[in-house]
Motif scaffolding. Structure first.
Motif, PDB file in Angstrom:
ATOM      1  N   LYS A 195      -5.464  -0.809   0.447  1.00  0.00           N
ATOM      2  CA  LYS A 195      -5.662  -0.437   1.847  1.00  0.00           C
ATOM      3  C   LYS A 195      -6.278  -1.600   2.615  1.00  0.00           C
ATOM      4  O   LYS A 195      -6.027  -1.775   3.810  1.00  0.00           O
ATOM      5  CB  LYS A 195      -6.563   0.800   1.939  1.00  0.00           C
ATOM      6  CG  LYS A 195      -6.507   1.498   3.283  1.00  0.00           C
ATOM      7  CD  LYS A 195      -7.175   2.868   3.212  1.00  0.00           C
ATOM      8  CE  LYS A 195      -6.961   3.637   4.502  1.00  0.00           C
ATOM      9  NZ  LYS A 195      -7.571   4.988   4.431  1.00  0.00           N
ATOM     10  N   LYS A 196      -7.039  -2.431   1.921  1.00  0.00           N
ATOM     11  CA  LYS A 196      -7.697  -3.568   2.577  1.00  0.00           C
ATOM     12  C   LYS A 196      -6.820  -4.811   2.587  1.00  0.00           C
ATOM     13  O   LYS A 196      -6.743  -5.518   3.602  1.00  0.00           O
ATOM     14  CB  LYS A 196      -9.023  -3.870   1.873  1.00  0.00           C
ATOM     15  CG  LYS A 196      -9.825  -4.973   2.552  1.00  0.00           C
ATOM     16  CD  LYS A 196     -11.234  -5.078   1.999  1.00  0.00           C
ATOM     17  CE  LYS A 196     -12.041  -6.138   2.742  1.00  0.00           C
ATOM     18  NZ  LYS A 196     -13.444  -6.215   2.256  1.00  0.00           N
TER      19      LYS A 196
ATOM     20  N   LYS B  76      -3.423  -4.951   1.775  1.00  0.00           N
ATOM     21  CA  LYS B  76      -2.046  -4.601   2.172  1.00  0.00           C
ATOM     22  C   LYS B  76      -1.003  -4.855   1.091  1.00  0.00           C
ATOM     23  O   LYS B  76      -0.137  -4.025   0.853  1.00  0.00           O
ATOM     24  CB  LYS B  76      -1.624  -5.328   3.459  1.00  0.00           C
ATOM     25  CG  LYS B  76      -2.611  -5.214   4.608  1.00  0.00           C
ATOM     26  CD  LYS B  76      -2.936  -3.775   4.946  1.00  0.00           C
ATOM     27  CE  LYS B  76      -3.941  -3.692   6.100  1.00  0.00           C
ATOM     28  NZ  LYS B  76      -4.405  -2.310   6.317  1.00  0.00           N
TER      29      LYS B  76
ATOM     30  N   TYR C 191       0.831  -1.205   0.000  1.00  0.00           N
ATOM     31  CA  TYR C 191       0.000   0.000   0.000  1.00  0.00           C
ATOM     32  C   TYR C 191       0.866   1.256   0.000  1.00  0.00           C
ATOM     33  O   TYR C 191       0.610   2.196  -0.764  1.00  0.00           O
ATOM     34  CB  TYR C 191      -0.925   0.000   1.218  1.00  0.00           C
ATOM     35  CG  TYR C 191      -1.741   1.265   1.360  1.00  0.00           C
ATOM     36  CD1 TYR C 191      -2.835   1.506   0.536  1.00  0.00           C
ATOM     37  CD2 TYR C 191      -1.410   2.227   2.317  1.00  0.00           C
ATOM     38  CE1 TYR C 191      -3.581   2.671   0.655  1.00  0.00           C
ATOM     39  CE2 TYR C 191      -2.152   3.391   2.445  1.00  0.00           C
ATOM     40  CZ  TYR C 191      -3.232   3.613   1.614  1.00  0.00           C
ATOM     41  OH  TYR C 191      -3.969   4.768   1.735  1.00  0.00           O
TER      42      TYR C 191
ATOM     43  N   TYR D 112     -15.294 -10.410  -2.531  1.00  0.00           N
ATOM     44  CA  TYR D 112     -14.391  -9.981  -1.459  1.00  0.00           C
ATOM     45  C   TYR D 112     -14.537  -8.483  -1.161  1.00  0.00           C
ATOM     46  O   TYR D 112     -14.623  -8.082   0.000  1.00  0.00           O
ATOM     47  CB  TYR D 112     -12.943 -10.297  -1.842  1.00  0.00           C
ATOM     48  CG  TYR D 112     -11.935 -10.059  -0.736  1.00  0.00           C
ATOM     49  CD1 TYR D 112     -11.616 -11.071   0.168  1.00  0.00           C
ATOM     50  CD2 TYR D 112     -11.302  -8.816  -0.589  1.00  0.00           C
ATOM     51  CE1 TYR D 112     -10.698 -10.854   1.179  1.00  0.00           C
ATOM     52  CE2 TYR D 112     -10.384  -8.593   0.428  1.00  0.00           C
ATOM     53  CZ  TYR D 112     -10.088  -9.621   1.310  1.00  0.00           C
ATOM     54  OH  TYR D 112      -9.184  -9.397   2.323  1.00  0.00           O
ATOM     55  N   PHE D 113     -14.579  -7.669  -2.207  1.00  0.00           N
ATOM     56  CA  PHE D 113     -14.561  -6.212  -2.016  1.00  0.00           C
ATOM     57  C   PHE D 113     -15.931  -5.554  -2.147  1.00  0.00           C
ATOM     58  O   PHE D 113     -16.110  -4.413  -1.722  1.00  0.00           O
ATOM     59  CB  PHE D 113     -13.636  -5.549  -3.053  1.00  0.00           C
ATOM     60  CG  PHE D 113     -12.193  -5.945  -2.955  1.00  0.00           C
ATOM     61  CD1 PHE D 113     -11.371  -5.395  -1.987  1.00  0.00           C
ATOM     62  CD2 PHE D 113     -11.648  -6.868  -3.829  1.00  0.00           C
ATOM     63  CE1 PHE D 113     -10.030  -5.753  -1.897  1.00  0.00           C
ATOM     64  CE2 PHE D 113     -10.310  -7.233  -3.757  1.00  0.00           C
ATOM     65  CZ  PHE D 113      -9.501  -6.673  -2.786  1.00  0.00           C
TER      66      PHE D 113
ATOM     67  N   THR E 292      -7.802   1.947  -2.725  1.00  0.00           N
ATOM     68  CA  THR E 292      -8.889   1.397  -1.903  1.00  0.00           C
ATOM     69  C   THR E 292      -8.694  -0.103  -1.702  1.00  0.00           C
ATOM     70  O   THR E 292      -8.865  -0.634  -0.594  1.00  0.00           O
ATOM     71  CB  THR E 292     -10.252   1.670  -2.581  1.00  0.00           C
ATOM     72  OG1 THR E 292     -10.425   3.082  -2.730  1.00  0.00           O
ATOM     73  CG2 THR E 292     -11.390   1.095  -1.754  1.00  0.00           C
TER      74      THR E 292
END
Length: 260
Positions: A186-187, A189, A143, A163-164, A183
């Motif tokens: 950030k989730k 990594k 990230y 997942y997202f 985005t």
């Protein structure tokens, strides 16, 4: 939602010169479980006529049109809202895919059990001639690396909706893709690319890629709007970004021999 279907979102605007070749590059995919969602942003040329002809020939191709010219962010969100696939992928109306692009990325995601991946890509000019340049990326992209340099080509990313969820695209006209990847990273990594070139990015005379001033302006806006930094902190991050562009990014741009 189709569990193995890839929804490919293509915004168009006065793309008559390239759109047929772009669509054909998807139709040539060895992975056949896909749909194309084309969203036209009020073109004034023959783009729509070309698309409608393709829609008649292939029921995997779907077409929508915006009521007024609104930019690629709005067009991509329109496509996203009409996507039926578990996987979301983006392709611009002038870029191209290698025939094995989807197959290799889908296999990579399955084998590595990851919800997102991307790939390297080659650069071509307006006429499709190789510029003998390949853009690569870190094999374990973090990230923080992405914060200071966008290593993910918009034409290469694929993410898993299970997942997202469907990730909304920013309505700002430039750098939406960078904010999307931020985005995602950030989730999760760290993201891993398929370590080979699977696409062709077309560099056009009027593209943002050719304007250093626009690059600075729009990237600075990402630090202000997406990250929410104040002016001073955004300026500091922008300075690091420029250093990364000069010192780090060139290591991932390779000279290649033109294909014969």
């Amino acid at each position: 939602m189709a569990t193995s279907l890839v929804s490919i979102i293509i915004p168009t605007f006065n793309s008559e010169k390239f759109i047929l070749e772009t669509i054909c590059s998807v139709q040539k995919q060895t992975y056949e479980k896909w749909e194309i969602i084309l969203v036209d942003d009020c073109s004034s040329d023959n783009t729509v006529a070309i698309i409608l002809e393709m829609v008649e020939k292939d029921d995997r191709i779907h077409f929508f049109q915006l009521e007024k010219n609104s930019g690629t962010g709005v067009a991509r969100n329109k496509g996203l809202s009409n996507a039926n696939g578990r996987y979301i992928s983006f392709l611009d109306a002038d870029d191209l895919w290698q025939p094995t692009k989807l197959q290799k990325q889908m296999e990579f995601m399955r084998l590595n059990n990851v919800p997102f991946t991307f790939s390297f890509y080659d650069c071509i000019d307006e006429e499709g001639t190789s510029l003998e340049k390949r853009v690569e990326a870190p094999l374990n992209l973090s990230y923080i690396q992405l914060v200071f340099c966008n290593y993910v080509g918009n034409l290469t990313g694929i993410y898993d909706v299970n997942y997202f969820g469907k990730i909304p695209i920013s309505s700002v006209r430039k750098r939406q893709d960078w904010m999307l990847w931020l985005t995602i990273l950030k989730k999760i990594k760290v993201a891993k690319p398929v370590p080979e070139s699977l696409a062709f990015y077309r560099i056009r005379e009027n593209s943002i890629s050719t304007s250093k001033f626009d690059l600075i302006k729009y990237n600075f806006a990402v630090y202000r709007r997406f990250h929410g930094f104040n002016f001073a902190l955004a300026a500091l991050y922008m300075a690091v970004f420029l250093c990364a562009q000069l010192a780090l990014k060139p290591h991932y741009i390779k000279k290649i021999k033109p294909s014969t």
